[in-house]
Design a protein around this motif. Structure first.
Motif, PDB file in Angstrom:
ATOM      1  N   ARG A  50       0.737  -1.165   0.010  1.00 47.29           N
ATOM      2  CA  ARG A  50      -0.004  -0.020   0.032  1.00 47.29           C
ATOM      3  C   ARG A  50       0.651   1.303   0.062  1.00 47.29           C
ATOM      4  O   ARG A  50       0.548   2.102  -0.685  1.00 47.29           O
ATOM      5  CB  ARG A  50      -0.924  -0.020   1.148  1.00 47.29           C
ATOM      6  N   TRP A  51       1.844   1.159   0.840  1.00 48.18           N
ATOM      7  CA  TRP A  51       2.745   2.310   0.916  1.00 48.18           C
ATOM      8  C   TRP A  51       3.534   2.697  -0.516  1.00 48.18           C
ATOM      9  O   TRP A  51       3.481   4.048  -0.885  1.00 48.18           O
ATOM     10  CB  TRP A  51       4.043   1.917   1.888  1.00 48.18           C
ATOM     11  N   VAL A  52       4.027   1.661  -1.062  1.00 42.86           N
ATOM     12  CA  VAL A  52       4.533   1.718  -2.416  1.00 42.86           C
ATOM     13  C   VAL A  52       3.457   2.167  -3.410  1.00 42.86           C
ATOM     14  O   VAL A  52       3.614   3.097  -4.406  1.00 42.86           O
ATOM     15  CB  VAL A  52       5.145   0.367  -2.970  1.00 42.86           C
ATOM     16  N   ASP A  53       2.297   1.687  -3.270  1.00 43.77           N
ATOM     17  CA  ASP A  53       1.358   1.821  -4.388  1.00 43.77           C
ATOM     18  C   ASP A  53       0.810   3.361  -4.295  1.00 43.77           C
ATOM     19  O   ASP A  53       0.425   4.215  -5.345  1.00 43.77           O
ATOM     20  CB  ASP A  53       0.242   0.987  -4.154  1.00 43.77           C
ATOM     21  N   GLU A  54       0.832   3.885  -3.281  1.00 46.20           N
ATOM     22  CA  GLU A  54       0.303   5.522  -2.991  1.00 46.20           C
ATOM     23  C   GLU A  54       1.391   6.333  -3.497  1.00 46.20           C
ATOM     24  O   GLU A  54       0.918   7.589  -3.948  1.00 46.20           O
ATOM     25  CB  GLU A  54       0.218   5.840  -1.450  1.00 46.20           C
ATOM     26  N   ARG A  55       2.623   5.925  -3.705  1.00 49.01           N
ATOM     27  CA  ARG A  55       3.781   6.636  -4.331  1.00 49.01           C
ATOM     28  C   ARG A  55       3.953   6.399  -5.902  1.00 49.01           C
ATOM     29  O   ARG A  55       4.431   7.020  -6.553  1.00 49.01           O
ATOM     30  CB  ARG A  55       4.943   6.624  -3.576  1.00 49.01           C
ATOM     31  N   LEU A  56       3.672   5.070  -6.055  1.00 57.01           N
ATOM     32  CA  LEU A  56       3.846   4.747  -7.438  1.00 57.01           C
ATOM     33  C   LEU A  56       3.029   3.487  -7.719  1.00 57.01           C
ATOM     34  O   LEU A  56       3.426   2.385  -7.088  1.00 57.01           O
ATOM     35  CB  LEU A  56       5.306   4.059  -7.529  1.00 57.01           C
ATOM     36  N   PRO A  57       1.747   4.000  -8.280  1.00 57.91           N
ATOM     37  CA  PRO A  57       0.644   2.873  -8.430  1.00 57.91           C
ATOM     38  C   PRO A  57       0.798   1.746  -9.317  1.00 57.91           C
ATOM     39  O   PRO A  57      -0.157   1.445 -10.026  1.00 57.91           O
ATOM     40  CB  PRO A  57      -0.294   3.585  -8.721  1.00 57.91           C
ATOM     41  N   VAL A  58       1.946   1.244  -9.259  1.00 56.83           N
ATOM     42  CA  VAL A  58       2.114   0.140 -10.084  1.00 56.83           C
ATOM     43  C   VAL A  58       1.168  -1.328  -9.549  1.00 56.83           C
ATOM     44  O   VAL A  58       0.823  -1.903 -10.778  1.00 56.83           O
ATOM     45  CB  VAL A  58       3.745  -0.334 -10.129  1.00 56.83           C
ATOM     46  N   PHE A  59       1.323  -1.432  -8.351  1.00 57.95           N
ATOM     47  CA  PHE A  59       0.240  -2.639  -8.062  1.00 57.95           C
ATOM     48  C   PHE A  59      -1.288  -2.277  -8.674  1.00 57.95           C
ATOM     49  O   PHE A  59      -1.961  -3.182  -8.812  1.00 57.95           O
ATOM     50  CB  PHE A  59       0.438  -2.901  -6.404  1.00 57.95           C
ATOM     51  N   SER A  60      -1.976  -1.158  -8.420  1.00 58.91           N
ATOM     52  CA  SER A  60      -3.025  -0.875  -8.808  1.00 58.91           C
ATOM     53  C   SER A  60      -3.116  -1.083 -10.379  1.00 58.91           C
ATOM     54  O   SER A  60      -4.149  -1.360 -10.907  1.00 58.91           O
ATOM     55  CB  SER A  60      -3.387   0.710  -8.411  1.00 58.91           C
ATOM     56  N   MET A  61      -2.084  -0.488 -10.923  1.00 59.67           N
ATOM     57  CA  MET A  61      -1.999  -0.875 -12.417  1.00 59.67           C
ATOM     58  C   MET A  61      -2.134  -2.214 -12.943  1.00 59.67           C
ATOM     59  O   MET A  61      -2.922  -2.706 -13.685  1.00 59.67           O
ATOM     60  CB  MET A  61      -0.922  -0.249 -13.225  1.00 59.67           C
ATOM     61  N   MET A  62      -1.384  -3.252 -11.979  1.00 65.78           N
ATOM     62  CA  MET A  62      -1.312  -4.437 -12.270  1.00 65.78           C
ATOM     63  C   MET A  62      -2.994  -5.167 -12.059  1.00 65.78           C
ATOM     64  O   MET A  62      -3.081  -6.165 -12.826  1.00 65.78           O
ATOM     65  CB  MET A  62      -0.278  -5.219 -11.542  1.00 65.78           C
TER      66      MET A  62
END
Length: 409
Positions: A16-28
Motif C-alpha cells: 500500500r505504501w509503495v502503491d500510494e507513491r508509484l501505483p504499479v500494483f493498482s495498474m497490475m
C-alpha cells in the motif's frame, strides 16, 4: 492527489505504501486482475503467455551465456565448447537457449495461426496484429544472428548465404552487404556486429511486446466466436480464471521444452554446426534452422535472385495488409465453412514449404516448392478477398453468454 481514487486498497502495508507513491500494483490489478476478458477462451489463447515466458527465458539465458562467450572468429567456436564443458551448468544454459529459440518459434507460430483462424487481425485490432508481425520480424533477425555466433559450419555458411542476398537489391544492396560484413567477406567484424545486435534486439523485441500487450488492453481480446462482449455475462476477470489456465498451459509447454533440453538437445539443430566454420570447405547442403525453412523455400523457388529475395520478403510483408485483404465482416472461421478449408490448406502448404526448404534444390523439390509458393501468395492476394465477398457465413450467436451458458445475455 490526482488519480488517488483509482488506487486499490491493498491490505499489505508495504504494498500500500509503495502503491500510494508509484501505483504499479493498482495498474497490475486493473490490467491483469479485474481486467474483463471473454469467458470462452480455449487453450490456444495461452500461447501468448507461453511466448512471453519463452522470451524472458531466452533473455536470461542469453545474458549468462554472453558472460563466457568470446565474439572472435578464432575463439568463438572454442568458447562455446568451453561453455559446454567447463562453465558450471554451461551445458544447461546453452541447451536451454538453443532449444528455447525453437520452442519460442513454435509458440509464436501457433499464436499467429490462431489469430488467422479466429480473425484476430480484424477491426479494431489491426494495429495489434501489425505489432505482432513486427515482433515476428525481430524474432527472425535475432534468431539468425544468434545462429551465427557458435561459428560452426552452418553458422558461417548461413551468414554468408543470407547476407549475400542483400546484394541482389539494386543501388543499395552492395552497401548493405558491406555494412553487415564490416569488410570484404564474412569475418571477425561480421561476428562482432552480429553479437552486438543479437544482444540488443531482444530488448527491442521486449519493448515491441509491451506495445503489443498495450494495444491488446486497449482493443480487448478476440475470442473463438469472434463476437464482441456485450454485457458482464460475456466476460470474466482475468485473475484467477485465466492466470490459472495460462499457468497450466505454461507448465505443460515447459515440460515438453524440458524433454528436448534434457533428452534430445540436438534434435532441432544440425550436426554440421559441431564442426568449426571453415571458409574453404562448403557443406554439402546449406540449410537454415527449421523455423526459417518455409521462407527459404520461397526464396529458392524463383530462379532470379532479386525476385526470390522480394518474394521471401513479400511473404512476410503481406501479413501487414491482411486486415484489409480479408473482406469478410465475420471474424471467426467457425462461421465461415469455405474459408476454413482454405485455412487448413494454407497450414499444409506452409508445412510443404518447410519440407521443400529442408531438401536439396533439385528435381521434384523445386517444382513442389514453386507450386507451394504460388499457393501461398494466391491464398492471401486472391482467395482471401474473393472468399470474403462470395461466401455466405453461418449465423452467429447473439452473445458469448448464450453460446457458452445456453442462456440469454
Amino acid at each position: 492527489m490526482s488519480g488517488a481514487h483509482d488506487l486499490v486498497a491493498f491490505k499489505n502495508p508495504v504494498i500500500r505504501w509503495v502503491d500510494e507513491r508509484l501505483p504499479v500494483f493498482s495498474m497490475m490489478q486493473k490490467e491483469y486482475g479485474v481486467f474483463p476478458t471473454p469467458r470462452n477462451f480455449n487453450y490456444l489463447w495461452s500461447f501468448g503467455a507461453i511466448a512471453m515466458v519463452m522470451l524472458i527465458t531466452m533473455i536470461l539465458t542469453g545474458v549468462f551465456l554472453a558472460m563466457s562467450y568470446t565474439p572472435h572468429t578464432s575463439l568463438a567456436f572454442d568458447s562455446v565448447e568451453r561453455i559446454m564443458r567447463d562453465v558450471n551448468y554451461g551445458w544447461l544454459l546453452r541447451y536451454m537457449h538453443a532449444n528455447g529459440a525453437s520452442m519460442f518459434f513454435i509458440a509464436v507460430y501457433i499464436h499467429m495461426f490462431r489469430g488467422l483462424y479466429y480473425g484476430s487481425y480484424k477491426k479494431p485490432r489491426e494495429l495489434l496484429w501489425m505489432f505482432g508481425v513486427v515482433i515476428f520480424l525481430l524474432m527472425m533477425a535475432t534468431a539468425f544472428m544468434g545462429y551465427t555466433l557458435p561459428w560452426g559450419q552452418m553458422s558461417f555458411w548461413g551468414a554468408t548465404v543470407i547476407t549475400n542476398l542483400f546484394s541482389a537489391l539494386p543501388i543499395v544492396g552492395k552497401y548493405i552487404v558491406s555494412l553487415l560484413w564490416g569488410g570484404f567477406s564474412v569475418d571477425n567484424p561480421t561476428l562482432n556486429r552480429f553479437f552486438a545486435l543479437h544482444y540488443l534486439l531482444p530488448f527491442v523485441l521486449f519493448a515491441v511486446v509491451f506495445l503489443h500487450v498495450w494495444a491488446l488492453h486497449i482493443s480487448g481480446s478476440n475470442n473463438p466466436l469472434g463476437i464482441e462482449p456485450k454485457s458482464e455475462k460475456d466476460t470474466l476477470p482475468f485473475h484467477p480464471y485465466y492466470t490459472m489456465k495460462d499457468g497450466f498451459g505454461v507448465v505443460v509447454f515447459l515440460l515438453i521444452y524440458a524433454l528436448f533440453v534434457f533428452y534430445a538437445p540436438n534434435f532441432m539443430g544440425h550436426a554440421d554446426n559441431y564442426i568449426k566454420g571453415d571458409p574453404l570447405v562448403t557443406p554439402p547442403h546449406i540449410v537454415p534452422e527449421w523455423y526459417f525453412l518455409p521462407f527459404y523455400a520461397i526464396l529458392r523457388s524463383i530462379p532470379d535472385k532479386l525476385m526470390g529475395v522480394l518474394a521471401m520478403g513479400g511473404s512476410i510483408v503481406i501479413l501487414f495488409f491482411l486486415p484489409w485483404l480479408d473482406t469478410s465482416k465475420v471474424r471467426s472461421l467457425r462461421f465461415r465453412p469455405i474459408m476454413r478449408w482454405w485455412f487448413w490448406i494454407l497450414v499444409v502448404d506452409v508445412i510443404i514449404l518447410g519440407y521443400c526448404g529442408a531438401n536439396p534444390p533439385e528435381g521434384f523439390w523445386i517444382t513442389l516448392g514453386q507450386l507451394a509458393t504460388a499457393y501461398y501468395f494466391l491464398h492471401f492476394l486472391v482467395i482471401t478477398p474473393l472468399t470474403g465477398k462470395l461466401e455466405r457465413p453461418l449465423p452467429q450467436p447473439p452473445s458469448i453468454a448464450q453460446a457458452v451458458l445456453g442462456e440469454k445475455a
